[in-house]
Design a protein around this motif. Structure first.
Motif, PDB file in Angstrom:
ATOM      1  N   GLN A  24       0.984  -1.125  -0.062  1.00 15.06           N
ATOM      2  CA  GLN A  24       0.108   0.003   0.020  1.00 15.06           C
ATOM      3  C   GLN A  24       0.786   1.332  -0.148  1.00 15.06           C
ATOM      4  O   GLN A  24       0.599   2.335  -0.595  1.00 15.06           O
ATOM      5  CB  GLN A  24      -0.995  -0.128   1.152  1.00 15.06           C
ATOM      6  CG  GLN A  24      -1.972  -1.175   0.934  1.00 15.06           C
ATOM      7  CD  GLN A  24      -2.794  -1.434   2.419  1.00 15.06           C
ATOM      8  OE1 GLN A  24      -2.290  -1.285   3.573  1.00 15.06           O
ATOM      9  NE2 GLN A  24      -3.859  -1.793   2.169  1.00 15.06           N
ATOM     10  N   ILE A  25       2.109   1.199   0.644  1.00 10.14           N
ATOM     11  CA  ILE A  25       3.114   2.401   0.599  1.00 10.14           C
ATOM     12  C   ILE A  25       3.583   2.724  -0.732  1.00 10.14           C
ATOM     13  O   ILE A  25       3.467   3.759  -1.274  1.00 10.14           O
ATOM     14  CB  ILE A  25       4.107   2.279   1.587  1.00 10.14           C
ATOM     15  CG1 ILE A  25       3.550   2.167   2.991  1.00 10.14           C
ATOM     16  CG2 ILE A  25       5.249   3.099   1.381  1.00 10.14           C
ATOM     17  CD1 ILE A  25       4.534   1.893   4.225  1.00 10.14           C
ATOM     18  N   SER A  26       3.703   1.548  -1.406  1.00 12.70           N
ATOM     19  CA  SER A  26       4.380   1.574  -2.872  1.00 12.70           C
ATOM     20  C   SER A  26       3.351   2.198  -3.715  1.00 12.70           C
ATOM     21  O   SER A  26       3.507   3.092  -4.651  1.00 12.70           O
ATOM     22  CB  SER A  26       4.873   0.168  -3.321  1.00 12.70           C
ATOM     23  OG  SER A  26       5.886  -0.126  -2.537  1.00 12.70           O
ATOM     24  N   TYR A  27       1.917   1.749  -3.477  1.00  9.66           N
ATOM     25  CA  TYR A  27       0.733   2.336  -4.206  1.00  9.66           C
ATOM     26  C   TYR A  27       0.463   3.670  -4.243  1.00  9.66           C
ATOM     27  O   TYR A  27       0.365   4.396  -5.215  1.00  9.66           O
ATOM     28  CB  TYR A  27      -0.297   1.529  -4.000  1.00  9.66           C
ATOM     29  CG  TYR A  27      -1.707   2.080  -4.522  1.00  9.66           C
ATOM     30  CD1 TYR A  27      -2.062   2.044  -5.844  1.00  9.66           C
ATOM     31  CD2 TYR A  27      -2.647   2.858  -3.741  1.00  9.66           C
ATOM     32  CE1 TYR A  27      -3.215   2.615  -6.220  1.00  9.66           C
ATOM     33  CE2 TYR A  27      -3.876   3.142  -4.138  1.00  9.66           C
ATOM     34  CZ  TYR A  27      -4.157   3.325  -5.512  1.00  9.66           C
ATOM     35  OH  TYR A  27      -5.304   3.764  -6.106  1.00  9.66           O
ATOM     36  N   ILE A  28       0.783   4.085  -2.778  1.00  9.53           N
ATOM     37  CA  ILE A  28       0.419   5.612  -2.660  1.00  9.53           C
ATOM     38  C   ILE A  28       1.647   6.471  -3.302  1.00  9.53           C
ATOM     39  O   ILE A  28       1.403   7.313  -4.020  1.00  9.53           O
ATOM     40  CB  ILE A  28       0.439   5.937  -1.126  1.00  9.53           C
ATOM     41  CG1 ILE A  28      -0.731   5.271  -0.641  1.00  9.53           C
ATOM     42  CG2 ILE A  28       0.407   7.251  -0.843  1.00  9.53           C
ATOM     43  CD1 ILE A  28      -2.055   5.901  -1.176  1.00  9.53           C
TER      44      ILE A  28
END
Length: 365
Positions: A139-143
Motif C-alpha cells: 500500500q505504501i508503494s501504491y501511494i
C-alpha cells in the motif's frame, strides 16, 4: 532592501512578486473532482488580483479516496485536457499556477464507512475519530506511485509546478508525527524513518517530471503536539533531506486538527500585528539553516509585517489564504500603495456546508 513586489526566480520558475496564494479548499469541483465554472472563476479572480503564484486547493491522487466532497482530482488522464484549458487561462491573466496533490487518510468525515482509509498506524484521529488501516508495504508503494503518476499529469496539464501536501494532518503529515506513526519498521521510529515515505515520493515524482520541473512541498515547522508531535528540529532534518533530493521550495505551516480549535492551522483573532505571521519564529530558524527557498504561510495579512520578515530573516516568500478568499485583489491594492486593514477579519467562518468562501461574500449574494 528586498521588495515584496520585485521579480525573482526559483529554478526555471519566474515569479513576478513574492506573494503566493496558499492551497485553499473551495469545495467547488464536481463530484468526480473535475473543474466547474464556479471553481475556475475563483482562480481567474486571484490571477486578475495580482498574486504572483497560485497553489490550487488539494487534488486527490486516487479515484477511490476523497477526503472531502467536491475536492479537485488528478487521478487519471481524463483531467489533462480540461486542466490545460484552465492553466492557459490563468497564464493569460499573468499568474503562475501550481497544483497541490494529496492523499487524505483518516483526516476526514466524508463517507468514512464506505471506503478503505489508510494511515501509518491504526490510531484514531484526534478530531474526526476515524481509525485507519495501518499500511502494508504494498500500500505504501501504491501511494508513492499514485503521487508520481499524478505529478506527471500535473506537468502535462500545463501547471507551473506541483506541490506535495505533507501538512495539516493528511497522510504524509501523519507519517512525520509520532502520535500517528507508531510503526516498528523502516517507516517508523527515527525522523529519518518517519520521513522515508516522503523522500521516496519525491524521488518517484522526479523520475516522472524530470530534474528541472518545479516540485514543492507543504509541511509543518511544528505540529504543536508537544512530545507526541513533530518539532522544529525534526522539521529541519526533513527539510534538509528534501533539499538534498532536489525539492524546489518548502512552504511551512503548522498546527493540527483536534477537538480544540486553538490548535488549528488557521488561527483566529489576527488583527493585531504581533499576532500575525504566527509561524514566523520557528520557520525563520529553519530557513536560516537551508539553501532551498522557504515560503511562510499562516496569518500573513499586512505588508508592513511581511516586509519586516523579508528583510530580517531568510524567509523570502509569503503565502496567503483566508485574506485572498475575502479580497482576491489585495495584492494589486498593495502594489498600488494601499496599506489599510484587509477586509478579512480572520473569523474562521470560511468553511461552509455547501462551499468554502468568505462569509462577507456570502452575505452579499
Amino acid at each position: 532592501m528586498a521588495d515584496i513586489f520585485e521579480p525573482t526566480s526559483i529554478g526555471t520558475l519566474s515569479l513576478k512578486n513574492r506573494l503566493w496564494r496558499s492551497a485553499t479548499f473551495e469545495k467547488k469541483a464536481d463530484e468526480q473532482g473535475h473543474p466547474t465554472p464556479e471553481l475556475v472563476a475563483v482562480y481567474e479572480d486571484l490571477a486578475k488580483g495580482g498574486v504572483g503564484t497560485i497553489i490550487t486547493g488539494y487534488a486527490g491522487i486516487c479515484e477511490e479516496e476523497k477526503a472531502n466532497p467536491k475536492m479537485m482530482g488528478i487521478y487519471d488522464d481524463s483531467f489533462i485536457p480540461e486542466y490545460k484549458i484552465f492553466t492557459d487561462k490563468i497564464h493569460s491573466l499573468g499568474a503562475n499556477i501550481i497544483m497541490q496533490i494529496a492523499y487524505g487518510g483518516s483526516q476526514s468525515n466524508y463517507k468514512t464507512e464506505d471506503r478503505l482509509i489508510l494511515g501509518p498506524s491504526a490510531v484514531e484521529h484526534t478530531r474526526f475519530k476515524v481509525t485507519p488501516v495501518a499500511m502494508n508495504k504494498e500500500q505504501i508503494s501504491y501511494i508513492i506511485k499514485s503521487f508520481a503518476d499524478s505529478a506527471r499529469r500535473v506537468k502535462e496539464s500545463g501547471f507551473d509546478g506541483v506541490q506535495l501536501h505533507a501538512a495539516h494532518g493528511y497522510l504524509l503529515s501523519q507519517f512525520l508525527t509520532p502520535y500517528y506513526n507508531r510503526r516498528k519498521d523502516e517507516y517508523g521510529g527515527s525522523i529519518e524513518n518517519r520521513a522515508r515515505i516522503i523522500c521516496e515520493t519525491l524521488d518517484a515524482v522526479r523520475t516522472k517530471v524530470g530534474p528541472d520541473y518545479p516540485v514543492f512541498i507543504k509541511m509543518h515547522c511544528t505540529d504543536e503536539m508537544g512530545e507526541q508531535g513533530l518539532n522544529k528540529e525534526d522539521s529541519l532534518a526533513v527539510a534538509k533531506m528534501l533539499e538534498e533530493r532536489g525539492i524546489s521550495g518548502i512552504e511551512f505551516s503548522g498546527g493540527f486538527f483536534s477537538e480544540n480549535d486553538a490548535t488549528l492551522p488557521d488561527k483566529k483573532g489576527l488583527i493585531k500585528k504581533e499576532k500575525q505571521s504566527y509561524f514566523r519564529e520557528p520557520v525563520s530558524w529553519i530557513a536560516s539553516e537551508l539553501n532551498v527557498p522557504v515560503i511562510l504561510v499562516g496569518g500573513n495579512r499586512e505588508m508592513e509585517v511581511m516586509e519586516e520578515i523579508l528583510n530580517t530573516t531568510d524567509i523570502k516568500y509569503f503565502s496567503l489564504s483566508r485574506t485572498l478568499f475575502s479580497e482576491p485583489d489585495l495584492p494589486e491594492k498593495w502594489q498600488s500603495g494601499y496599506r489599510g486593514k484587509p477586509r478579512c477579519i480572520a473569523c474562521g467562518k470560511c468553511r461552509g456546508k455547501e462551499t468554502n468562501e468568505c462569509i462577507l461574500n456570502k452575505k452579499q449574494e
